[in-house]
Write an enzyme that holds these catalytic residues in place. Structure first.
Site, PDB file in Angstrom:
ATOM      1  N   ASP A 179      -9.523   3.162   7.760  1.00  0.00           N
ATOM      2  CA  ASP A 179      -9.636   2.178   6.690  1.00  0.00           C
ATOM      3  C   ASP A 179     -10.843   2.685   5.917  1.00  0.00           C
ATOM      4  O   ASP A 179     -11.982   2.556   6.386  1.00  0.00           O
ATOM      5  CB  ASP A 179      -9.892   0.771   7.254  1.00  0.00           C
ATOM      6  CG  ASP A 179      -9.917  -0.261   6.140  1.00  0.00           C
ATOM      7  OD1 ASP A 179     -10.643  -0.038   5.156  1.00  0.00           O
ATOM      8  OD2 ASP A 179      -9.212  -1.270   6.233  1.00  0.00           O
ATOM      9  N   HIS A 180     -10.602   3.301   4.785  1.00  0.00           N
ATOM     10  CA  HIS A 180     -11.701   4.072   4.188  1.00  0.00           C
ATOM     11  C   HIS A 180     -12.873   3.183   3.746  1.00  0.00           C
ATOM     12  O   HIS A 180     -13.972   3.679   3.545  1.00  0.00           O
ATOM     13  CB  HIS A 180     -11.213   5.003   3.070  1.00  0.00           C
ATOM     14  CG  HIS A 180     -10.826   4.307   1.815  1.00  0.00           C
ATOM     15  ND1 HIS A 180      -9.575   3.831   1.594  1.00  0.00           N
ATOM     16  CD2 HIS A 180     -11.543   4.013   0.719  1.00  0.00           C
ATOM     17  CE1 HIS A 180      -9.529   3.253   0.412  1.00  0.00           C
ATOM     18  NE2 HIS A 180     -10.711   3.363  -0.147  1.00  0.00           N
ATOM     19  N   HIS A 241      -8.544  -3.757   4.052  1.00  0.00           N
ATOM     20  CA  HIS A 241      -9.932  -3.558   3.600  1.00  0.00           C
ATOM     21  C   HIS A 241     -10.743  -4.859   3.577  1.00  0.00           C
ATOM     22  O   HIS A 241     -11.879  -4.906   4.029  1.00  0.00           O
ATOM     23  CB  HIS A 241      -9.962  -2.947   2.198  1.00  0.00           C
ATOM     24  CG  HIS A 241      -9.139  -1.703   2.074  1.00  0.00           C
ATOM     25  ND1 HIS A 241      -9.169  -0.703   3.010  1.00  0.00           N
ATOM     26  CD2 HIS A 241      -8.260  -1.287   1.123  1.00  0.00           C
ATOM     27  CE1 HIS A 241      -8.344   0.253   2.647  1.00  0.00           C
ATOM     28  NE2 HIS A 241      -7.783  -0.077   1.500  1.00  0.00           N
TER      29      HIS A 241
HETATM   30  P1  NAP Z   1       1.422  12.807  -1.401  1.00  0.00           P
HETATM   31  O1  NAP Z   1       0.575  13.355  -2.480  1.00  0.00           O
HETATM   32  O2  NAP Z   1       2.798  12.327  -1.738  1.00  0.00           O
HETATM   33  O3  NAP Z   1       1.543  13.946  -0.286  1.00  0.00           O
HETATM   34  C1  NAP Z   1       2.467  13.864   0.750  1.00  0.00           C
HETATM   35  C2  NAP Z   1       2.355  15.092   1.637  1.00  0.00           C
HETATM   36  O4  NAP Z   1       3.355  14.968   2.623  1.00  0.00           O
HETATM   37  C3  NAP Z   1       2.566  16.400   0.909  1.00  0.00           C
HETATM   38  O5  NAP Z   1       1.644  17.334   1.388  1.00  0.00           O
HETATM   39  C4  NAP Z   1       3.970  16.785   1.339  1.00  0.00           C
HETATM   40  O6  NAP Z   1       4.061  18.180   1.430  1.00  0.00           O
HETATM   41  C5  NAP Z   1       4.051  16.199   2.721  1.00  0.00           C
HETATM   42  N1  NAP Z   1       5.427  15.932   3.117  1.00  0.00           N
HETATM   43  C6  NAP Z   1       6.287  15.044   2.569  1.00  0.00           C
HETATM   44  N2  NAP Z   1       7.461  15.103   3.212  1.00  0.00           N
HETATM   45  C7  NAP Z   1       7.343  16.033   4.181  1.00  0.00           C
HETATM   46  C8  NAP Z   1       8.213  16.557   5.175  1.00  0.00           C
HETATM   47  N3  NAP Z   1       9.455  16.107   5.312  1.00  0.00           N
HETATM   48  N4  NAP Z   1       7.750  17.511   5.979  1.00  0.00           N
HETATM   49  C9  NAP Z   1       6.499  17.974   5.858  1.00  0.00           C
HETATM   50  N5  NAP Z   1       5.608  17.527   4.956  1.00  0.00           N
HETATM   51  C10 NAP Z   1       6.041  16.574   4.112  1.00  0.00           C
HETATM   52  O7  NAP Z   1       0.726  11.621  -0.608  1.00  0.00           O
HETATM   53  P2  NAP Z   1      -0.844  11.284  -0.558  1.00  0.00           P
HETATM   54  O8  NAP Z   1      -1.197  10.511  -1.765  1.00  0.00           O
HETATM   55  O9  NAP Z   1      -1.592  12.523  -0.263  1.00  0.00           O
HETATM   56  O10 NAP Z   1      -0.898  10.263   0.653  1.00  0.00           O
HETATM   57  C11 NAP Z   1      -0.859  10.672   2.003  1.00  0.00           C
HETATM   58  C12 NAP Z   1      -1.134   9.461   2.890  1.00  0.00           C
HETATM   59  O11 NAP Z   1      -2.414   8.952   2.614  1.00  0.00           O
HETATM   60  C13 NAP Z   1      -0.181   8.281   2.699  1.00  0.00           C
HETATM   61  O12 NAP Z   1      -0.016   7.631   3.934  1.00  0.00           O
HETATM   62  C14 NAP Z   1      -0.945   7.364   1.753  1.00  0.00           C
HETATM   63  O13 NAP Z   1      -0.559   6.011   1.901  1.00  0.00           O
HETATM   64  C15 NAP Z   1      -2.358   7.577   2.277  1.00  0.00           C
HETATM   65  N6  NAP Z   1      -3.398   7.305   1.287  1.00  0.00           N
HETATM   66  C16 NAP Z   1      -3.480   8.035   0.142  1.00  0.00           C
HETATM   67  C17 NAP Z   1      -4.489   7.803  -0.756  1.00  0.00           C
HETATM   68  C18 NAP Z   1      -4.656   8.612  -2.024  1.00  0.00           C
HETATM   69  O14 NAP Z   1      -5.647   8.371  -2.724  1.00  0.00           O
HETATM   70  N7  NAP Z   1      -3.772   9.535  -2.340  1.00  0.00           N
HETATM   71  C19 NAP Z   1      -5.441   6.801  -0.495  1.00  0.00           C
HETATM   72  C20 NAP Z   1      -5.352   6.084   0.692  1.00  0.00           C
HETATM   73  C21 NAP Z   1      -4.332   6.363   1.571  1.00  0.00           C
HETATM   74  P3  NAP Z   1       5.257  19.028   0.764  1.00  0.00           P
HETATM   75  O15 NAP Z   1       5.609  18.367  -0.505  1.00  0.00           O
HETATM   76  O16 NAP Z   1       4.666  20.382   0.635  1.00  0.00           O
HETATM   77  O17 NAP Z   1       6.313  18.951   1.773  1.00  0.00           O
END
Ligand code: NAP
Length: 507
Positions: A179-180, A241
């Site tokens: 939980d950041h 949060h």
């Molecule tokens: P994102 O940009 O959509 O990235 C998703 C990642 O998952 C990509 O690296 C993608 O890689 C990989 N992926 C998707 N399907 C896959 C599969 N079948 N096999 C292997 N890899 C797969 O998502 P994100 O924003 O980084 O978020 C990641 C997590 O962090 C989520 O749970 C989100 O709720 C949480 N989060 C994110 C943020 C934020 O600021 N972004 C903040 C808080 C929490 P490929 O496309 O190369 O497969």
């Protein structure tokens, strides 16, 4: 730090780019990483190690809090990074990953300590945990840890199901639920400050009139329409949060509390939180949705006009609630919590309003302006302000508040992800959400989810660029209070003859 292999699922994603690589880089610059630290990035995209390293370099140059301009240092940092294609659903990819990790552990002669960081969508959490277990990735003779991003479930039942699945592959002490907000330095300071004897003496219903926890932002739904419209402010912010901030503030920690004690006390707070029945939700919870308006002078559209959002959406973009902790310390002290999008300001803060006990203070209270306040600014700025009332010697009978401010220079402030990754690498769970906390939070929120779903709570519109619906103000007004700092703090603090005492870090 023990030698560790940091296995990153979602290495090509947004979170990795904006938060995880910059955090690792800053830990590296601070010499907090083991010389045998290894990162294995995973995703479906076909990348070579070199292309991956170039991406990581671009990320730290763009997003690191410290300027990343020392090429030799960056080169050394990137040396630790490797990339492999892994499709989360493909069993053989986990076997290939195991062979790579074992080979690297052998080459580096390091113990098989493996940290699996799931920076992927929540729909993949169970599958990855099972893949780690089935492939033997989690069976080596070192430690293993699972770092997992939010959201942890969609409601009480789905959170329980997820936890049950994860617990087949990892024990509770091996799961680090991010939980950041718990990584934010000011939130971490709350733990220490509560053990301060001066604050400890004041930290209860004898002295505190009410507590206000606010996390508001100016942005709208942005590109997250598909996700946010099923989640709303209640799941996106409140269940995790905001309740974590409440727990951090309200747990009475004994001196020198260790992580077990912190978690025990947080759990106690959640257990003492008076439950809401579905039919009582509307009396204690305000649900809002932003309409068109202007944020910082710029016109913006309403929520239901946002791309990807249905015109009929009843999703909450704002929630305010009154909570009561029924225990020895807090009985009778209302905790007001609010969070929303498209608000007037961006700010996360906690305000403690003290009771007015003395004659002088009653006078201050009568003018409605100047109770004693303790303010924790959590973001975007970090700071603590104490407003104390004193008599104004120049104007007999007048009241003059004194402000004591502590503000951390932004250069010194660690990013939340730096703190959290550091702790996970060291196996310190203090600032991660224990399952008990997550379950109790969902349990408390569940009647709200059901009341929203059945439309038992009105959805109040509010103009973008305001502080939410008027009903949110009325929630406090009923108890004789108001939200602090809904104007700029400089305007709100009494300015007449204001004295400022700055306490800087070295004092
Ligand atoms: P994102 O940009 O959509 O990235 C998703 C990642 O998952 C990509 O690296 C993608 O890689 C990989 N992926 C998707 N399907 C896959 C599969 N079948 N096999 C292997 N890899 C797969 O998502 P994100 O924003 O980084 O978020 C990641 C997590 O962090 C989520 O749970 C989100 O709720 C949480 N989060 C994110 C943020 C934020 O600021 N972004 C903040 C808080 C929490 P490929 O496309 O190369 O497969």
């Amino acid at each position: 730090m023990e030698p560790t292999t940091f296995v990153l699922f979602g290495a090509t994603g947004d979170l990795a780019k904006r938060k995880i690589y910059p955090a690792l880089y800053n830990l590296f610059v601070d010499q907090e990483l083991s010389p045998s630290f290894e990162v294995i990035g995973l995703g479906r995209s076909e990348l070579t190690d070199d292309t991956f390293r170039a991406r990581v370099e671009h990320s730290i140059r763009s997003f690191s809090r410290r300027e990343a301009n020392n090429s030799a240092l960056i080169h050394d940092f990137l040396h630790a990074f490797r990339y492999r294609v892994l499709d989360i659903g493909r069993k053989e990819d986990y076997m290939k990953l195991l062979r790579l990790i074992e080979q690297r552990e052998e080459e580096l002669r390091i113990s098989p300590n493996r940290l699996f960081y799931l920076s992927v969508g929540p729909e993949f959490f169970e599958r990855i945990a099972a893949g780690i277990q089935e492939s033997g990735l989690g069976s080596a003779n070192g430690w293993k840890r699972l770092v997992i991003e939010k959201p942890f479930g969609h409601d009480l039942q789905s959170a329980r199901d997820l936890n049950q699945k994860l617990s087949q592959a990892f024990e509770e002490h091996e799961i680090f639920r991010i939980d950041h907000y718990l990584g934010k330095p000011m939130v971490q300071k709350l733990e220490i400050l509560q053990q301060n004897s001066v604050l400890k003496a004041l930290w209860d219903n004898h002295y505190i009139a009410n507590v206000q926890i606010t996390a508001i932002e100016t942005v709208g739904v942005e590109e997250r329409a598909g996700y946010y419209d099923h989640v709303g402010a209640v799941r996106d912010m409140f269940q995790n949060h905001m309740l974590q901030l409440l727990m951090m503030l309200a747990s009475h920690l004994p001196n020198n509390s260790d992580s077990e004690m912190v978690r025990f006390k947080k759990k106690k707070v959640m257990e003492a939180l008076e439950p809401l029945q579905k039919q009582d939700v509307s009396a204690n919870v305000i649900r809002g949705q932003y309409k068109a308006g202007a944020v910082q002078g710029k016109p913006v559209i309403g929520y239901t006009s946002e791309p990807g959002i249905a015109a009929t959406s009843m999703n909450d973009t704002f929630i305010a609630a009154k909570l009561q902790i029924d225990d020895f310390f807090w009985r009778g002290v209302p905790f007001y919590i609010r969070t929303g999008k498209r608000m007037k300001d961006k700010s996360t803060r906690i305000v403690i309003e003290f009771k007015e006990l003395s004659k002088m203070s009653s006078q201050a209270n009568a003018d409605g302006k100047s109770p004693n306040l303790l303010v924790f600014e959590i973001s975007p700025n970090e700071g603590i302000t104490l407003q104390l009332n004193t008599m104004d010697p120049q104007h007999k009978g007048g009241v003059k508040p004194i402000h004591m401010d502590f503000h951390e220079s932004r250069d010194n402030v660690h990013e939340a992800y730096e703190n959290l990754i550091y702790d996970a690498l060291h196996g310190d769970p203090t600032f991660f959400a224990h399952w008990d906390e997550v379950e109790l939070s969902w349990k408390w929120v569940q009647p709200i989810l059901e009341a929203f779903e059945k439309n038992l709570v009105p959805l109040h519109p509010y103009a973008a660029g305001t502080y939410g619906p008027a009903e949110s103000d009325a929630l406090l007004a009923e108890d004789g209070y108001h939200w602090w700092f809904d104007a700029k703090p400089e305007q709100e603090f009494e300015t007449k003859g204001r004295e400022q005492y700055a306490f800087h870090k070295d004092h």
